[in-house]
Design a protein around this motif. Sequence first.
Motif, PDB file in Angstrom:
ATOM      1  N   ILE A 267       0.852  -1.185   0.000  1.00 24.80           N
ATOM      2  CA  ILE A 267       0.000   0.000   0.000  1.00 24.80           C
ATOM      3  C   ILE A 267       0.891   1.239   0.000  1.00 24.80           C
ATOM      4  O   ILE A 267       1.758   1.399   0.855  1.00 24.80           O
ATOM      5  CB  ILE A 267      -0.934   0.010   1.219  1.00 24.80           C
ATOM      6  CG1 ILE A 267      -1.820  -1.244   1.205  1.00 24.80           C
ATOM      7  CG2 ILE A 267      -1.813   1.261   1.219  1.00 24.80           C
ATOM      8  CD1 ILE A 267      -2.562  -1.480   2.479  1.00 24.80           C
TER       9      ILE A 267
ATOM     10  N   TYR B  76       1.655   5.348   0.113  1.00 25.53           N
ATOM     11  CA  TYR B  76       1.180   6.639   0.597  1.00 25.53           C
ATOM     12  C   TYR B  76       2.318   7.629   0.489  1.00 25.53           C
ATOM     13  O   TYR B  76       3.490   7.254   0.386  1.00 25.53           O
ATOM     14  CB  TYR B  76       0.668   6.540   2.039  1.00 25.53           C
ATOM     15  CG  TYR B  76       1.725   6.183   3.062  1.00 25.53           C
ATOM     16  CD1 TYR B  76       2.387   7.162   3.794  1.00 25.53           C
ATOM     17  CD2 TYR B  76       2.049   4.853   3.307  1.00 25.53           C
ATOM     18  CE1 TYR B  76       3.352   6.833   4.736  1.00 25.53           C
ATOM     19  CE2 TYR B  76       3.009   4.506   4.249  1.00 25.53           C
ATOM     20  CZ  TYR B  76       3.656   5.501   4.961  1.00 25.53           C
ATOM     21  OH  TYR B  76       4.616   5.165   5.886  1.00 25.53           O
TER      22      TYR B  76
ATOM     23  N   ILE C 121      -8.173  10.636   1.907  1.00 26.16           N
ATOM     24  CA  ILE C 121      -8.600   9.327   1.410  1.00 26.16           C
ATOM     25  C   ILE C 121      -9.489   9.535   0.181  1.00 26.16           C
ATOM     26  O   ILE C 121     -10.586  10.102   0.276  1.00 26.16           O
ATOM     27  CB  ILE C 121      -9.344   8.539   2.500  1.00 26.16           C
ATOM     28  CG1 ILE C 121      -8.521   8.508   3.805  1.00 26.16           C
ATOM     29  CG2 ILE C 121      -9.635   7.119   2.023  1.00 26.16           C
ATOM     30  CD1 ILE C 121      -9.231   7.840   4.963  1.00 26.16           C
TER      31      ILE C 121
ATOM     32  N   LEU D 288      -5.364   3.847  -1.879  1.00 22.16           N
ATOM     33  CA  LEU D 288      -6.052   2.686  -1.331  1.00 22.16           C
ATOM     34  C   LEU D 288      -5.668   1.418  -2.081  1.00 22.16           C
ATOM     35  O   LEU D 288      -5.232   1.479  -3.238  1.00 22.16           O
ATOM     36  CB  LEU D 288      -7.565   2.883  -1.414  1.00 22.16           C
ATOM     37  CG  LEU D 288      -8.141   4.042  -0.594  1.00 22.16           C
ATOM     38  CD1 LEU D 288      -9.587   4.288  -0.982  1.00 22.16           C
ATOM     39  CD2 LEU D 288      -8.022   3.758   0.901  1.00 22.16           C
ATOM     40  N   ARG D 289      -5.831   0.280  -1.427  1.00 20.57           N
ATOM     41  CA  ARG D 289      -5.576  -0.992  -2.124  1.00 20.57           C
ATOM     42  C   ARG D 289      -6.328  -1.022  -3.454  1.00 20.57           C
ATOM     43  O   ARG D 289      -7.484  -0.636  -3.542  1.00 20.57           O
ATOM     44  CB  ARG D 289      -6.075  -2.163  -1.279  1.00 20.57           C
ATOM     45  CG  ARG D 289      -5.281  -2.437  -0.041  1.00 20.57           C
ATOM     46  CD  ARG D 289      -5.611  -3.820   0.475  1.00 20.57           C
ATOM     47  NE  ARG D 289      -5.171  -3.985   1.861  1.00 20.57           N
ATOM     48  CZ  ARG D 289      -4.882  -5.162   2.388  1.00 20.57           C
ATOM     49  NH1 ARG D 289      -5.007  -6.257   1.673  1.00 20.57           N
ATOM     50  NH2 ARG D 289      -4.492  -5.244   3.644  1.00 20.57           N
TER      51      ARG D 289
ATOM     52  N   PHE E  94     -10.246  -1.650   4.243  1.00 17.43           N
ATOM     53  CA  PHE E  94      -9.704  -0.352   3.832  1.00 17.43           C
ATOM     54  C   PHE E  94      -9.413   0.500   5.074  1.00 17.43           C
ATOM     55  O   PHE E  94      -8.364   1.153   5.165  1.00 17.43           O
ATOM     56  CB  PHE E  94     -10.701   0.393   2.932  1.00 17.43           C
ATOM     57  CG  PHE E  94     -10.750  -0.084   1.505  1.00 17.43           C
ATOM     58  CD1 PHE E  94      -9.622  -0.109   0.723  1.00 17.43           C
ATOM     59  CD2 PHE E  94     -11.957  -0.470   0.938  1.00 17.43           C
ATOM     60  CE1 PHE E  94      -9.663  -0.525  -0.612  1.00 17.43           C
ATOM     61  CE2 PHE E  94     -12.025  -0.883  -0.380  1.00 17.43           C
ATOM     62  CZ  PHE E  94     -10.879  -0.915  -1.156  1.00 17.43           C
TER      63      PHE E  94
ATOM     64  N   ASP F 131      -6.342  -0.559   6.872  1.00 12.87           N
ATOM     65  CA  ASP F 131      -5.127  -0.132   6.173  1.00 12.87           C
ATOM     66  C   ASP F 131      -4.723   1.273   6.607  1.00 12.87           C
ATOM     67  O   ASP F 131      -3.534   1.567   6.782  1.00 12.87           O
ATOM     68  CB  ASP F 131      -5.345  -0.156   4.653  1.00 12.87           C
ATOM     69  CG  ASP F 131      -5.479  -1.572   4.101  1.00 12.87           C
ATOM     70  OD1 ASP F 131      -5.188  -2.535   4.845  1.00 12.87           O
ATOM     71  OD2 ASP F 131      -5.881  -1.702   2.925  1.00 12.87           O
TER      72      ASP F 131
ATOM     73  N   GLY G  26     -13.871   7.341  -0.198  1.00  9.45           N
ATOM     74  CA  GLY G  26     -12.968   7.717   0.888  1.00  9.45           C
ATOM     75  C   GLY G  26     -13.711   8.272   2.091  1.00  9.45           C
ATOM     76  O   GLY G  26     -13.262   8.133   3.228  1.00  9.45           O
TER      77      GLY G  26
ATOM     78  N   ILE H 238     -15.015   5.238   4.025  1.00  6.85           N
ATOM     79  CA  ILE H 238     -13.912   4.653   4.792  1.00  6.85           C
ATOM     80  C   ILE H 238     -13.587   5.521   5.999  1.00  6.85           C
ATOM     81  O   ILE H 238     -13.337   5.016   7.108  1.00  6.85           O
ATOM     82  CB  ILE H 238     -12.677   4.470   3.887  1.00  6.85           C
ATOM     83  CG1 ILE H 238     -12.981   3.468   2.768  1.00  6.85           C
ATOM     84  CG2 ILE H 238     -11.464   4.016   4.694  1.00  6.85           C
ATOM     85  CD1 ILE H 238     -11.964   3.467   1.644  1.00  6.85           C
TER      86      ILE H 238
END
Length: 274
Positions: free
Chosen positions: A11, A13, A25, A53-54, A71, A74, A95, A98
């Motif tokens: 993942i 970032y 997100i 995100l994945r 999610f 993560d 996002g 999440i």
Amino acid sequence: MPFIKLDGERIFYEVFGSGRCVVLIHGAWASHKWWKNQIPVLSKRYKVIAVDLRGHGLSSELKKPISIDEFSNDIKAILEKEEVEEVALIGWSMGGIISMRYAIENDVKALVLIATRAHKNYRYDPVRDYIERFEENLYKMMSSPYELAKLADDNYRTKVLKEELKEVLSKNVPRELLDWMIEEIKKFPGDPLNVALSVSGYELGDRIKEIKAPTLIIIGDEDKVIDPSLSLRLKEIPNSEIVVLRGAGHYLILERAEEVNTHIISFLNRFYPP
């Protein structure tokens, strides 16, 4: 470029600026790059973590659908790796879902929800939309070698994407923004259906009443992806306030970036100052 490995998946970032932490997100089929207008503004005041995100951007492809809970986990793993003690979350579209899921289970100092929902979206079903497209393309491939060749042609794909985006974007969107969005969408890794299956039909419902963080809800009243009436239902979050941008659509973080940024900064200054 920082990555974190979870369950054998990578993942991605990126970190910008310093200070108190804000996490961005993105929505389905996008990436951290879609925050390109927010990152320069926020990173002058905060440590900004922008996540892929994945299944998106530079992160590993989704080989199968996962849950919103995964999610959310993560995001938690990234914050633990970065040793973040306090955080504000800003979530757009998927996002936002999440972000709400994370805020229900974890301490969040401030929450910004943009063009998102907590209840089932009946106006737009990404799974149904994807399957209809697949069936249409399959029919074309079976009916004519010429149609098959067209589907593989980059210019044809660009034309189709442009027509689809124009249906959901605000009127008079700048040509350069439309071109940028098309090129970014074309870079999407893996099968978009796995993302659609991960989010379609997901509901938080009454659980949003458990969110304790002060919350800003930003809505475009011409959103054709998430019904604005669903976004308005987020006022059920106890300590929340709503801003409605007239004439704005689903992609308001790009189309109306300056206004969105002004509202975010004003909100964070009150509830999560640098």
